[in-house]
Design a protein around this motif. Sequence first.
Motif, PDB file in Angstrom:
ATOM      1  N   UNK A  41       0.892  -1.078  -0.228  1.00  0.00           N
ATOM      2  CA  UNK A  41      -0.145  -0.128  -0.055  1.00  0.00           C
ATOM      3  C   UNK A  41       0.688   1.368   0.133  1.00  0.00           C
ATOM      4  N   UNK A  42       0.481   2.282  -0.980  1.00  0.00           N
ATOM      5  CA  UNK A  42       1.247   3.597  -0.988  1.00  0.00           C
ATOM      6  C   UNK A  42       0.402   4.401  -0.297  1.00  0.00           C
ATOM      7  N   UNK A  43       0.664   5.002   0.483  1.00  0.00           N
ATOM      8  CA  UNK A  43      -0.230   5.929   1.227  1.00  0.00           C
ATOM      9  C   UNK A  43      -1.422   5.175   1.917  1.00  0.00           C
ATOM     10  N   UNK A  44      -2.609   5.591   1.912  1.00  0.00           N
ATOM     11  CA  UNK A  44      -3.866   5.340   2.567  1.00  0.00           C
ATOM     12  C   UNK A  44      -4.845   4.796   1.475  1.00  0.00           C
ATOM     13  N   UNK A  45      -4.682   5.147   0.169  1.00  0.00           N
ATOM     14  CA  UNK A  45      -5.484   5.198  -0.751  1.00  0.00           C
ATOM     15  C   UNK A  45      -5.091   4.239  -1.830  1.00  0.00           C
ATOM     16  N   UNK A  46      -3.811   3.954  -2.292  1.00  0.00           N
ATOM     17  CA  UNK A  46      -3.514   3.273  -3.682  1.00  0.00           C
ATOM     18  C   UNK A  46      -2.581   1.783  -2.925  1.00  0.00           C
ATOM     19  N   UNK A  47      -2.912   0.741  -3.621  1.00  0.00           N
ATOM     20  CA  UNK A  47      -2.050  -0.451  -3.469  1.00  0.00           C
ATOM     21  C   UNK A  47      -1.657  -1.076  -4.621  1.00  0.00           C
ATOM     22  N   UNK A  48      -0.701  -1.687  -4.597  1.00  0.00           N
ATOM     23  CA  UNK A  48      -0.349  -2.368  -5.773  1.00  0.00           C
ATOM     24  C   UNK A  48       0.209  -3.567  -5.593  1.00  0.00           C
ATOM     25  N   UNK A  49       0.062  -4.531  -6.531  1.00  0.00           N
ATOM     26  CA  UNK A  49       0.497  -6.317  -6.072  1.00  0.00           C
ATOM     27  C   UNK A  49       0.973  -6.705  -7.341  1.00  0.00           C
ATOM     28  N   UNK A  50       1.653  -8.060  -6.977  1.00  0.00           N
ATOM     29  CA  UNK A  50       2.250  -8.586  -8.126  1.00  0.00           C
ATOM     30  C   UNK A  50       2.163 -10.293  -7.683  1.00  0.00           C
ATOM     31  N   UNK A  51       1.690 -11.228  -8.726  1.00  0.00           N
ATOM     32  CA  UNK A  51       1.604 -12.705  -8.415  1.00  0.00           C
ATOM     33  C   UNK A  51       2.259 -13.380  -9.374  1.00  0.00           C
ATOM     34  N   UNK A  52       2.792 -14.476  -8.927  1.00  0.00           N
ATOM     35  CA  UNK A  52       3.640 -15.317  -9.740  1.00  0.00           C
ATOM     36  C   UNK A  52       3.011 -16.703  -9.519  1.00  0.00           C
ATOM     37  N   UNK A  53       2.419 -17.058 -10.756  1.00  0.00           N
ATOM     38  CA  UNK A  53       1.585 -18.414 -10.667  1.00  0.00           C
ATOM     39  C   UNK A  53       2.478 -19.510 -11.532  1.00  0.00           C
ATOM     40  N   UNK A  54       2.756 -20.639 -10.786  1.00  0.00           N
ATOM     41  CA  UNK A  54       3.609 -21.853 -11.550  1.00  0.00           C
ATOM     42  C   UNK A  54       2.415 -23.045 -11.729  1.00  0.00           C
ATOM     43  N   UNK A  55       2.364 -22.990 -13.040  1.00  0.00           N
ATOM     44  CA  UNK A  55       1.163 -23.997 -13.502  1.00  0.00           C
ATOM     45  C   UNK A  55       1.941 -25.468 -13.854  1.00  0.00           C
ATOM     46  N   UNK A  99      -6.277 -47.477 -31.560  1.00  0.00           N
ATOM     47  CA  UNK A  99      -6.351 -46.803 -30.247  1.00  0.00           C
ATOM     48  C   UNK A  99      -5.065 -45.873 -30.003  1.00  0.00           C
ATOM     49  N   UNK A 100      -5.247 -44.820 -29.478  1.00  0.00           N
ATOM     50  CA  UNK A 100      -4.217 -43.849 -29.056  1.00  0.00           C
ATOM     51  C   UNK A 100      -4.490 -43.388 -27.654  1.00  0.00           C
ATOM     52  N   UNK A 101      -3.448 -44.013 -26.947  1.00  0.00           N
ATOM     53  CA  UNK A 101      -3.168 -43.630 -25.683  1.00  0.00           C
ATOM     54  C   UNK A 101      -2.180 -42.552 -25.210  1.00  0.00           C
ATOM     55  N   UNK A 102      -2.384 -41.557 -24.740  1.00  0.00           N
ATOM     56  CA  UNK A 102      -1.347 -40.762 -24.473  1.00  0.00           C
ATOM     57  C   UNK A 102      -1.484 -39.817 -23.378  1.00  0.00           C
ATOM     58  N   UNK A 103      -0.361 -39.568 -22.574  1.00  0.00           N
ATOM     59  CA  UNK A 103      -0.381 -38.499 -21.553  1.00  0.00           C
ATOM     60  C   UNK A 103       0.650 -37.315 -21.921  1.00  0.00           C
ATOM     61  N   UNK A 104      -0.004 -36.285 -21.609  1.00  0.00           N
ATOM     62  CA  UNK A 104       0.646 -34.868 -22.078  1.00  0.00           C
ATOM     63  C   UNK A 104       0.912 -34.226 -20.588  1.00  0.00           C
ATOM     64  N   UNK A 105       2.299 -33.627 -20.438  1.00  0.00           N
ATOM     65  CA  UNK A 105       2.557 -33.033 -19.493  1.00  0.00           C
ATOM     66  C   UNK A 105       3.132 -31.592 -19.727  1.00  0.00           C
ATOM     67  N   UNK A 106       2.635 -30.615 -18.787  1.00  0.00           N
ATOM     68  CA  UNK A 106       2.811 -29.403 -18.949  1.00  0.00           C
ATOM     69  C   UNK A 106       3.390 -28.632 -17.600  1.00  0.00           C
ATOM     70  N   UNK A 107       4.112 -27.556 -17.923  1.00  0.00           N
ATOM     71  CA  UNK A 107       4.323 -26.787 -16.646  1.00  0.00           C
ATOM     72  C   UNK A 107       4.820 -25.092 -17.400  1.00  0.00           C
ATOM     73  N   UNK A 108       4.719 -24.180 -16.709  1.00  0.00           N
ATOM     74  CA  UNK A 108       5.006 -22.789 -17.183  1.00  0.00           C
ATOM     75  C   UNK A 108       4.521 -21.900 -15.886  1.00  0.00           C
ATOM     76  N   UNK A 109       5.041 -20.682 -16.188  1.00  0.00           N
ATOM     77  CA  UNK A 109       5.030 -19.493 -15.104  1.00  0.00           C
ATOM     78  C   UNK A 109       4.151 -18.318 -15.807  1.00  0.00           C
ATOM     79  N   UNK A 110       3.202 -17.697 -15.018  1.00  0.00           N
ATOM     80  CA  UNK A 110       2.474 -16.791 -15.292  1.00  0.00           C
ATOM     81  C   UNK A 110       2.760 -15.390 -14.307  1.00  0.00           C
ATOM     82  N   UNK A 111       2.705 -14.370 -14.835  1.00  0.00           N
ATOM     83  CA  UNK A 111       2.791 -13.072 -13.922  1.00  0.00           C
ATOM     84  C   UNK A 111       1.533 -12.373 -13.803  1.00  0.00           C
ATOM     85  N   UNK A 112       1.118 -11.823 -12.740  1.00  0.00           N
ATOM     86  CA  UNK A 112      -0.137 -10.960 -12.775  1.00  0.00           C
ATOM     87  C   UNK A 112       0.276  -9.580 -12.092  1.00  0.00           C
ATOM     88  N   UNK A 113      -0.314  -8.601 -12.668  1.00  0.00           N
ATOM     89  CA  UNK A 113      -0.001  -7.234 -11.767  1.00  0.00           C
ATOM     90  C   UNK A 113      -1.415  -6.785 -11.359  1.00  0.00           C
TER      91      UNK A 113
END
Length: 412
Positions: free
Chosen positions: A166-180, A198-212
């Motif tokens: 929080x900056x002063x009393x009325x303004x706030x800023x934030x950041x998030x890091x999300x690991x998927x 027949x097709x049997x598959x397993x898919x693997x995922x990973x990544x990072x996302x940032x929010x402001x």
Amino acid sequence: MKNKITLVSLFTLFVTTAFSQSISSSPYSIYGLGSLYDSDFGSISSIGSSGIALPSNRFINNLNPASLGYMYQNHFLFDVGGKSILSTYEDGSNKESRNNFQFSHIALAFPVTSKSAVSVALQPYSSATYKISNLLLPIENSTDKYILNASGSGGLNDFDLSYGYRIGKKIALGISANYLFGNTIDNRDYTVSNSITTINKTSYYNGLRVSLGSQVQIDSTLSFGVNLKSPSQIKASKVQSVVSYNNAVTTTIETDANYDVDDYYLPLEVGVGVSKVFKNNVNFTLDYKKIFWNSTNQSDLYGNYVNQDKFSLGFSYSKTKTIRSYFDRIQYATGFNYDSGFLEIENKKVDNLSFSIGVSLPVENQTFSALNVTYSYGQKGSVSNGLIKENYHKLSLNLCLDGIWFVKRKFN
């Protein structure tokens, strides 16, 4: 304190058991990473999943990291939730009902200084649980058709680390890091004449996302919020086995073959919100989100990704004066939510419309601890254009506990 610890233990056991049993069961989860999941903390599910402009002073607001800048000093917040969903699916000729339990989230937040706080959360991001039988589809560039049977499970998890200042009393800023991270299992068989593959598959995922995020408190009754989620690349790979059956002859084409596949792209997401308090006890919240899927240049085998619009509206009421009994401390809420959807199938968007109503039941007198109970009814998709219409009844339970730390006793 012992009662609070017992309550946390029982509730956490409930939601983790639900998580181990099932996450979702929607035919639309066959697309992309699956059905995207909305984890609403506190009483957010009661007000139509709105709240970008609400501060994290009484509960953890996962819609905007800037909300942490308004967290009260010496307060420690813990939030855990689960959902039960009864869904009915129909396509014009058939109708089927399913019931499942879902883990929603587990989160905690605590102040770092008098003007800043941190939160940590684990929640599902998407779910790919589906079963489709005897679906007749045309063969491209041919007049013939084939039969598809498909089943899937799995999904992605979201580990969230957020910070607000929080900056002063009325303004706030934030950041998030999300690991998927996570994986999906997809089993399919294709029947053409007397041949089955027949097709049997397993898919693997990973990544990072940032929010402001940011929040501005105009006065004690009016606030605005903005949240931006960055475009992100989710890395993908798969392990696949393929077997063909033709006239009683079995041919193994490949077994546990490793592949690098096209990465999945998450789009830019822009959200804005407003919160207004009337007569000190009625709170109005309104959010709008725009998600730019077109810019990812992605498509699915059975549909296209299109820009998505979300509208969320909520009202909450609590008695602030002449509190004489437990019932005077209960908060009542209702909300509406419309999601245009990010999938377009046969030139028809898979949209979602829902209504919610809920109560926030105080757990104890001296803190903000509460049990939030929400009922929601919604409809997703439609029967037209070969789509499936999904009607669902959802019961959400969120336990929010508030502990006051590092405060000296006034009496021995």
